[in-house]
Design an enzyme around this catalytic site. Structure first.
Site, PDB file in Angstrom:
ATOM      1  N   ASP A 304      -6.743  -8.850   0.762  1.00 56.89           N
ATOM      2  CA  ASP A 304      -6.680  -9.943   1.845  1.00 56.89           C
ATOM      3  C   ASP A 304      -7.057 -11.303   1.302  1.00 56.89           C
ATOM      4  O   ASP A 304      -8.003 -11.586   0.644  1.00 56.89           O
ATOM      5  CB  ASP A 304      -7.696  -9.584   2.911  1.00 56.89           C
ATOM      6  CG  ASP A 304      -7.606 -10.252   4.129  1.00 56.89           C
ATOM      7  OD1 ASP A 304      -6.582 -10.936   4.281  1.00 56.89           O
ATOM      8  OD2 ASP A 304      -8.096  -9.994   4.962  1.00 56.89           O
ATOM      9  N   LYS A 353      -8.626  -6.493   9.771  1.00 55.34           N
ATOM     10  CA  LYS A 353      -9.019  -7.903   9.553  1.00 55.34           C
ATOM     11  C   LYS A 353     -10.660  -7.809   9.663  1.00 55.34           C
ATOM     12  O   LYS A 353     -11.388  -8.565   8.913  1.00 55.34           O
ATOM     13  CB  LYS A 353      -8.439  -8.950  10.453  1.00 55.34           C
ATOM     14  CG  LYS A 353      -8.307 -10.264   9.887  1.00 55.34           C
ATOM     15  CD  LYS A 353      -7.688 -10.392   8.570  1.00 55.34           C
ATOM     16  CE  LYS A 353      -6.854 -11.743   8.348  1.00 55.34           C
ATOM     17  NZ  LYS A 353      -5.896 -11.459   7.292  1.00 55.34           N
TER      18      LYS A 353
HETATM   19  P1  NAD Z   1       3.930 -13.431   8.838  1.00 46.93           P
HETATM   20  O1  NAD Z   1       3.924 -12.471  10.221  1.00 46.93           O
HETATM   21  O2  NAD Z   1       4.226 -14.649   9.140  1.00 46.93           O
HETATM   22  O3  NAD Z   1       4.689 -12.632   7.855  1.00 46.93           O
HETATM   23  C1  NAD Z   1       4.859 -11.300   7.589  1.00 46.93           C
HETATM   24  C2  NAD Z   1       6.345 -10.825   7.240  1.00 46.93           C
HETATM   25  O4  NAD Z   1       5.983  -9.410   6.965  1.00 46.93           O
HETATM   26  C3  NAD Z   1       7.146 -10.951   8.560  1.00 46.93           C
HETATM   27  O5  NAD Z   1       8.346 -11.777   8.072  1.00 46.93           O
HETATM   28  C4  NAD Z   1       7.556  -9.736   8.811  1.00 46.93           C
HETATM   29  O6  NAD Z   1       8.678  -9.455   9.270  1.00 46.93           O
HETATM   30  C5  NAD Z   1       7.341  -8.690   7.466  1.00 46.93           C
HETATM   31  N1  NAD Z   1       7.171  -7.436   7.432  1.00 46.93           N
HETATM   32  C6  NAD Z   1       6.182  -6.589   8.295  1.00 46.93           C
HETATM   33  N2  NAD Z   1       5.827  -5.466   7.990  1.00 46.93           N
HETATM   34  C7  NAD Z   1       6.875  -5.365   6.776  1.00 46.93           C
HETATM   35  C8  NAD Z   1       7.035  -4.238   5.735  1.00 46.93           C
HETATM   36  N3  NAD Z   1       6.668  -2.996   6.005  1.00 46.93           N
HETATM   37  N4  NAD Z   1       8.103  -4.564   4.821  1.00 46.93           N
HETATM   38  C9  NAD Z   1       8.488  -5.835   4.657  1.00 46.93           C
HETATM   39  N5  NAD Z   1       8.170  -6.938   5.386  1.00 46.93           N
HETATM   40  C10 NAD Z   1       7.322  -6.736   6.637  1.00 46.93           C
HETATM   41  O7  NAD Z   1       2.498 -13.675   8.486  1.00 46.93           O
HETATM   42  P2  NAD Z   1       1.755 -14.384   7.382  1.00 46.93           P
HETATM   43  O8  NAD Z   1       1.363 -15.267   7.926  1.00 46.93           O
HETATM   44  O9  NAD Z   1       2.785 -14.554   6.256  1.00 46.93           O
HETATM   45  O10 NAD Z   1       0.747 -13.645   6.560  1.00 46.93           O
HETATM   46  C11 NAD Z   1       1.040 -12.286   5.703  1.00 46.93           C
HETATM   47  C12 NAD Z   1      -0.128 -11.482   5.651  1.00 46.93           C
HETATM   48  O11 NAD Z   1      -0.899 -12.153   4.723  1.00 46.93           O
HETATM   49  C13 NAD Z   1      -0.647 -11.018   6.787  1.00 46.93           C
HETATM   50  O12 NAD Z   1      -1.250  -9.585   6.818  1.00 46.93           O
HETATM   51  C14 NAD Z   1      -2.142 -11.855   7.078  1.00 46.93           C
HETATM   52  O13 NAD Z   1      -3.263 -11.177   7.587  1.00 46.93           O
HETATM   53  C15 NAD Z   1      -2.296 -11.803   5.551  1.00 46.93           C
HETATM   54  N6  NAD Z   1      -3.283 -13.163   5.219  1.00 46.93           N
HETATM   55  C16 NAD Z   1      -2.744 -14.426   5.563  1.00 46.93           C
HETATM   56  C17 NAD Z   1      -3.740 -15.509   5.253  1.00 46.93           C
HETATM   57  C18 NAD Z   1      -3.221 -16.939   5.391  1.00 46.93           C
HETATM   58  O14 NAD Z   1      -3.809 -17.655   5.370  1.00 46.93           O
HETATM   59  N7  NAD Z   1      -2.043 -17.279   5.676  1.00 46.93           N
HETATM   60  C19 NAD Z   1      -4.913 -15.144   4.590  1.00 46.93           C
HETATM   61  C20 NAD Z   1      -5.270 -13.874   4.502  1.00 46.93           C
HETATM   62  C21 NAD Z   1      -4.356 -12.890   4.715  1.00 46.93           C
END
Ligand code: NAD
Length: 510
Positions: A304, A353
């Site tokens: 994460d 989360k």
């Molecule tokens: P998002 O939903 O915009 O992007 C995730 C992408 O993953 C989507 O395009 C979706 O189609 C794809 N996806 C889902 N399951 C999949 C799989 N099995 N194989 C391939 N692709 C798949 O989310 P985001 O804002 O880019 O965040 C991504 C991850 O990062 C999340 O789990 C989020 O909790 C984690 N995260 C983000 C932040 C941040 O600050 N943005 C911080 C900590 C953790």
């Protein structure tokens, strides 16, 4: 800062304990600590040798969830930096940068000059680090949308920048990925139109072929894989299923429903010898997966990305408790409107989360038995709500209540608004750059013959991760500045310099 120096080129250490060869930096290093039995403390010194390969390998980055907000923001950001694309907003002309990356935007103190003033250097002048502009990037997504349209869908970057990057990005099409509906929120089903078919073993074999093809077609020496796809529910740890490496591989062959897509990516990555980083909160690294990484000596890190609220929490709890103020209540509210927020609106993914965010104050509390009994800890509550209107611009509201002198109360409340992906993208870069460095470092005890790789679980990356994975049995450090100095002191060790001590004795001893 007046009087402070800066080293703008590669540092070269002159010491009998440091040897630069054409290929490596060898550092003969005293690792000092203290061993405690009862109330008796004995200083200890362990003589270690670090060998850091100087040559930077041609490196590829594969993103799982490439078409998401993080994936597209990172890809577009690197491209803008590489092509030096400028863009206009109502505030004026903007230039690309790598703000938010410790490898690209932070300096570390290396020592003092002749006037006893501190001298700083960027991390990549201490030991060679990859330049993000040189990374070859590709990835997988369950959504077939090309990276140009995915960048537009994310609504993170300014329009004038999107406009200039679109034609390059629209040529980038994600490979099909593993979609198993029960692992992520049901509300994600409408974007899953790019999905692999077959048994779990067949899907892992396809991923392995993707990795091989990418490596060969681009002539890459190394590939790092990052899971930045949606948060999954937690996996159950089941004896005989995912508790050992052999059981995990057998369960894969048996198409077991207990293996999550993120663990399948980890297996493919480890079997292909590629470093794997989990940027989401779920427990991808089940015990069998960690054992597999140990067996193949492949580096892994998670879990994460630590981008905003948790970072603040790991600073504030440290500040309060280590000032002697008894932190009693931490309550954090988030609302966000991006697809991550939508996915987290389902109870099982939210739970992942919540678990990931909950451990962050544990180590500071546990370290203080003066204020907290062994079974006592502050109330800690985490709330996340999906509010589409705010998009990627996440809101975080936190309240910290501490007990202070003579029965007083101290309440701190804060409000943070920020585009989540603009914080996460440089963190992903740092994870990749630092993980790649770790693959170039070998270590041994002075008396040993052979160098070995570091332990495959890279706890050194804890600064960048909310719920850091550590080698089995190792303590977890959540507090931010110890995590940061774990990185910069490691850099110093690689070039034979002592860790930062902050004592400034040169100004105190007459
Ligand atoms: P998002 O939903 O915009 O992007 C995730 C992408 O993953 C989507 O395009 C979706 O189609 C794809 N996806 C889902 N399951 C999949 C799989 N099995 N194989 C391939 N692709 C798949 O989310 P985001 O804002 O880019 O965040 C991504 C991850 O990062 C999340 O789990 C989020 O909790 C984690 N995260 C983000 C932040 C941040 O600050 N943005 C911080 C900590 C953790």
């Amino acid at each position: 800062m007046a009087g402070s120096g800066f080293v703008g080129e590669e540092i070269r250490v002159e010491s009998p304990d440091v040897v630069y060869t054409d290929t490596d930096i060898l550092s003969y290093y005293n690792y000092n600590d203290s061993r405690i039995r009862g109330n008796v403390v004995t200083p200890t010194t362990e003589r270690l040798v670090f060998k850091t390969q100087r040559q930077l390998p041609k490196t590829g980055l594969l993103l799982v969830g490439w078409g998401g907000n993080n994936g597209t923001t990172l890809t577009a950001g690197i491209l803008a930096n590489k092509l030096n694309i400028t863009w206009n907003t109502k505030e004026g002309l903007n230039h690309p940068n790598y703000l938010g990356s410790i490898c690209k935007s932070v300096t570390m103190r290396v020592g003092i000059d002749d006037r006893f003033m501190p001298v700083y250097a960027p991390l990549n002048n201490v030991v060679p680090l990859l330049n993000p502009n040189d990374l070859e990037i590709w990835g997988w997504d369950i959504s077939s949308v090309n990276m140009g349209d995915a960048m537009r869908r994310a609504k993170v970057l300014e329009w004038d920048l999107q406009r200039q990057l679109y034609s390059n990005l629209k040529e980038m099409l994600p490979w099909p990925s593993i979609y198993i509906p029960e692992w992520i929120a049901a509300n994600q089903s409408d974007r899953a139109d790019n999905c692999l078919k077959g048994t779990k073993l067949e899907m892992v074999n396809t991923l392995r072929q993707n990795i091989k093809d990418f490596k060969n077609s681009r002539r890459l020496e190394k590939v790092v894989i990052v899971w930045t796809a949606n948060t999954e529910k937690f996996a159950q740890i089941r004896p005989g299923v995912n508790d050992t490496a052999d059981n995990l591989l057998r369960s894969l062959e048996n198409n077991s429903s207990d293996i999550s897509p993120s663990t399948m990516f980890a297996i493919a990555s480890i079997l292909e010898g590629c470093t794997y980083i989990n940027g989401s909160p779920q427990n991808t690294f089940v015990p069998g997966c960690i054992e597999l990484a140990e067996r193949y000596h492949v580096l892994i890190a998670g879990d994460d990305f630590k981008s905003g609220q948790t970072k603040i929490k790991s600073v504030l709890s440290d500040f309060l408790i280590n000032s002697g103020l008894k932190l009693q209540s931490v309550v954090s509210y988030n609302h966000l409107g991006n697809n991550d927020g939508k996915n987290l609106s389902a109870p099982e993914t939210f739970r992942s989360k919540e678990i990931s965010k909950s451990g962050v104050i544990d180590d500071v509390v546990r370290a203080n038995r003066l204020m907290y009994r062994a079974d006592e800890s502050p109330d800690h509550c985490v709330v996340i709500k999906y509010v589409p209107y705010v998009g990627d611009s996440k809101r975080a509201m936190d309240e910290y209540i501490s007990e202070i002198f003579m029965g007083g109360r101290n309440t701190i409340a804060m409000h943070n608004t920020c585009e989540d992906s603009l914080l996460a993208a440089p963190i992903i870069l740092d994870l990749v750059i630092l993980a790649e460095l770790c693959t170039r470092v070998l270590v041994k005890r002075d008396k040993d013959e052979e160098f070995t790789k570091m332990h495959p679980v890279m706890s050194i990356l804890s600064f960048l991760l909310k719920s850091p994975q550590v080698p089995p049995g190792s303590p977890i450090v959540h507090t931010l500045f110890p995590q940061r100095y774990a990185i910069t002191n490691f850099f110093k060790a690689l070039i034979g310099l002592p860790p930062e001590n902050f004592m400034l004795l040169e100004h105190k001893v007459p």
